[in-house]
Design an enzyme around this catalytic site. Structure first.
Site, PDB file in Angstrom:
ATOM      1  N   HIS A   1      47.948  44.918   6.445  1.00 26.91           N
ATOM      2  CA  HIS A   1      47.970  46.198   7.164  1.00 26.91           C
ATOM      3  C   HIS A   1      46.551  46.389   7.687  1.00 26.91           C
ATOM      4  CE1 HIS A   1      51.357  47.805   4.489  1.00 26.91           C
ATOM      5  NE2 HIS A   1      50.857  46.827   3.756  1.00 26.91           N
TER       6      HIS A   1
ATOM      7  N   HIS B   1      50.619  45.334  11.661  1.00 22.86           N
ATOM      8  CA  HIS B   1      50.971  44.570  10.472  1.00 22.86           C
ATOM      9  C   HIS B   1      51.082  43.106  10.844  1.00 22.86           C
ATOM     10  CE1 HIS B   1      52.156  48.695   9.497  1.00 22.86           C
ATOM     11  NE2 HIS B   1      51.612  48.377   8.336  1.00 22.86           N
TER      12      HIS B   1
ATOM     13  N   CYS C   1      54.559  51.018   8.173  1.00 22.61           N
ATOM     14  CA  CYS C   1      54.838  49.685   7.621  1.00 22.61           C
ATOM     15  C   CYS C   1      56.322  49.388   7.393  1.00 22.61           C
ATOM     16  CB  CYS C   1      54.056  49.426   6.343  1.00 22.61           C
ATOM     17  SG  CYS C   1      52.858  50.641   5.887  1.00 22.61           S
TER      18      CYS C   1
HETATM   19 ZN   LIG Z   1      50.922  49.553   6.804  1.00 20.94          ZN
END
Ligand SMILES: [Zn+2]
Ligand SMILES: [Zn+2]
Length: 646
Positions: free
Chosen positions: A518, A388, A337
């Protein structure tokens, strides 16, 4: 008199000091016969604990998880007694119930036990159980409790007691046996009709590698012999489906002590299978508007300090890598992320550009203690099918629902039909576990519940299961043993966009904060392949399986024709092999069955003359003689029935 509220809302007025068992009797004798444990105002109590105030009472039987827990924990006392009688001088530590059974951690000193000793221990424990001894709880002062165990020389119990407050310490007695225990027992040992010890393993005292290594004795028990027999059959089945065993037999992956534990090595069959899974998802993602990105395996420590990962996991994970000259600090990437946030930050987006959906099969590294490692399900390096999505608040609901659609498409294409959806939210009593403000958390939790509702998902809400940065929707499946496994996950996050100062220009020309999703429909490639192996027993869907067909010439004479058939199958894009060994067809078929190859193509005299193939399905069904074209149609039809386009 006190007022007892039952789970159905009914209120019973009973005399102060009435026990849960007496309440059960006042409802029905049948219930009283089955009640084995109880909970009063959120505390587990004994069925004979006198109730002294108004409160809510729940009665448990063997059919409740809480009932089983009391049953198994109570059995651990009986097994501990049997161990003490058979191995005088051992030191007992703790004996909790677990998901399937119980364990007891024991310091055997210079004695030891192995599986060979199980029958005599089980026999002894059952003898004790048959004595129908009541479990009796009693309070002890800290001083008395300490002197009891000091006299025995049991430093473990002494350490446990030293951490307890005087006035809260209880012992549990049954038969001639006494144990330090908080409680939660069945009425008496006579209810335990079947006891089976399952395994022994090493376990460090308090899970700390610097402490003494104890012996952990695992076991399970049942109120009926028949239930034990059924459980053992299930265990046998699970062993056959163990992904570590199947992974080896099907030559999918291996581990090397030289490379390092918890670091899987994918063999050609496994790598090809993984590649097909990736292509399958990439194709669907492309249609769903995702863009692929690629990011490095390491990142500066600062990156993870910004994201909050370092504060949360830094100390307990792989430690930073230092560069020799500049003394920079890098971490092995624990998550993708932060990298994707920085990709978003590389361009000044306007509201017209959103949503941005960045996908990556990103490999991440997380430290797991060596004792926790398990095949492909608990590893130290794995690849997430990560993505994402950065969108506006207005787009969140639609985006979330699109991700649900994609996840369901993935699960259905792989034959997972029996799954549950779990909305994992915060534990409101432990706010310190999470980062971000309450407002954002509430919004995010509500967004997930709304999307799940609108998609008509059958979901449960679990508190305390959220990620530290946001709530999530998890897809869970049950395996042959009834254990729950998490597959795909979708998470809403207001937090990282703030930490990375992500913005977009709105229609009002002002800067706004996007919200982030996510998601990983597989979870990770490693874990997913493991679960798929255990779920299918190695009989993967036809579109995914490494070898779809194997050509078996009846004798050397027919090898030429067999090669032609193989060639023709390959031209039809069927993944096939040929078995030219000088073995009987019977033996070749048996081995192909073990390798779980879906189609066996037998070619001999007759087939060669009529330019056909004889097809046998894995499991034994004879499909008769076909042309290669007809066989190819059959394969295509079957693939299309499971693998629909997204
Ligand atoms: Zn993530
Ligand atoms: Zn106990």
């Amino acid at each position: 008199m006190i007022k007892i509220t039952l789970p159905d809302g009914a209120v019973k007025e009973v005399e102060k000091g009435t026990t849960p068992m007496e309440v059960a009797k006042s409802i029905s004798e049948g219930l009283a016969r089955n009640v084995i444990s109880a909970k009063f105002n959120d505390t587990v109590v004994e069925t004979v604990t006198p109730l002294t105030s108004d409160g809510a009472l729940t009665l448990y039987t063997w059919n409740n998880d809480e009932g089983k827990k009391a049953f198994w924990h109570s059995t651990s006392h009986v097994v501990a007694q049997a161990l003490e009688e058979l191995y005088p001088g051992i030191k007992l530590t703790i004996g909790p119930a677990i998901e399937n059974g119980f364990y007891y951690d024991v310091d055997f000193g210079d004695q030891s036990i192995s599986e060979k000793d199980f029958p005599k221990i089980e026999k002894k424990a059952l003898e004790i159980a048959r004595g129908k001894h009541d479990y009796n709880m009693r309070s002890v002062s800290k001083a008395d409790a300490l002197s009891y165990y000091k006299e025995q020389g049991n430093e473990y119990k002494v350490e446990l007691i030293e951490n307890l407050d005087d006035g809260t310490i209880t012992f549990c007695d049954h038969s001639t046996f006494t144990d330090l225990c908080r409680g939660g027992h069945i009425p008496n040992t006579g209810i335990i009709k079947a006891i089976k010890l399952l395994s022994v393993a090493g376990a460090y005292w308090r899970g700390d590698e610097n402490n003494t290594q104890l012996t952990r004795v695992y076991g399970i028990s049942f109120p009926k012999q028949k239930e034990l027999t059924e459980y053992l059959q299930l265990l046998e089945e699970a062993k056959k489906r163990d992904h570590r065993k199947l992974g080896k037999e099907l030559e999918l992956f291996t581990f090397s002590q030289k490379v390092g534990q918890g670091l899987p090595l994918w063999l050609p069959n496994g790598a090809a299978l993984r590649e097909r899974l990736e292509q399958f998802l990439k194709k669907a993602q492309k249609k769903a508007g995702y863009e692929m990105v690629v990011t490095p395996h390491i990142g500066q420590k600062e990156l993870y300090v910004t994201s909050g990962h370092y504060a949360k996991y830094g100390e307990d994970s792989f430690q930073p890598i230092h560069t020799p000259k500049e003394d920079e600090e890098f971490l092995l990437k624990p998550m993708n992320c932060p990298h994707h946030c920085e990709i978003y930050n590389s361009y000044p987006f306007s509201y017209k550009d959103l949503p941005k959906r960045y996908a990556e099969f990103g490999t991440v590294y997380r430290y797991e203690q060596s004792g926790e490692l398990h095949g492909l399900t608990r590893v130290r390096g794995f690849t997430q099918d990560d993505a994402h999505i950065f969108c506006t608040t207005e787009q969140l609901n639609d985006e979330f629902k699109n991700v649900i659609d994609l996840t369901l498409y993935v699960l259905n294409s792989l034959g997972f039909e029996d799954f549950t959806a779990q909305v994992s939210v915060r534990d409101l009593e432990n706010p310190d576990k999470y980062i971000g403000n309450t407002d954002d958390w509430e919004k995010a939790e509500q967004a997930i519940i709304n999307a799940a509702e609108e998609k008509g998902l059958n979901y449960v809400v679990e508190s305390g299961e959220a990620a530290f940065y946001g709530p999530k929707l998890d897809f869970m499946i049950k395996d042959a043993l009834g254990r729950n496994w998490q597959l795909g996950t979708i998470q809403v996050d207001y937090n990282l966009p703030k930490r990375f100062d992500l913005t977009y220009k709105g229609s009002d020309n002002e800067l706004h904060r996007p919200v982030m999703i996510h998601r990983a429909p597989f979870g990770s490639m490693e874990r997913f392949v493991a679960l798929l192996l255990e779920h299918t027993g190695g009989n993967f869907p036809l579109w995914l399986i490494p070898t779809q067909a194997i050509v078996l010439p009846v004798s050397e004479k027919h090898e030429k024709y067999a090669e032609k058939v193989l060639n023709s199958l390959e031209n039809h894009e069927i993944r096939a092999l040929i078995d030219k060994r000088n073995e009987t067809v019977g033996k070749k078929i048996r081995e192909a069955e073990l390798k779980k190859i879906p189609f066996m193509i037998i070619v001999g005299e007759q087939e060669e003359e009529s330019v056909t193939i004889s097809v046998r399905r894995h499991g034994g069904k004879d499909l008769g003689s076909l042309s290669v074209d007809a066989f190819s149609d059959l394969v295509t039809t079957e693939i299309n029935s499971t693998l629909k386009s997204f």
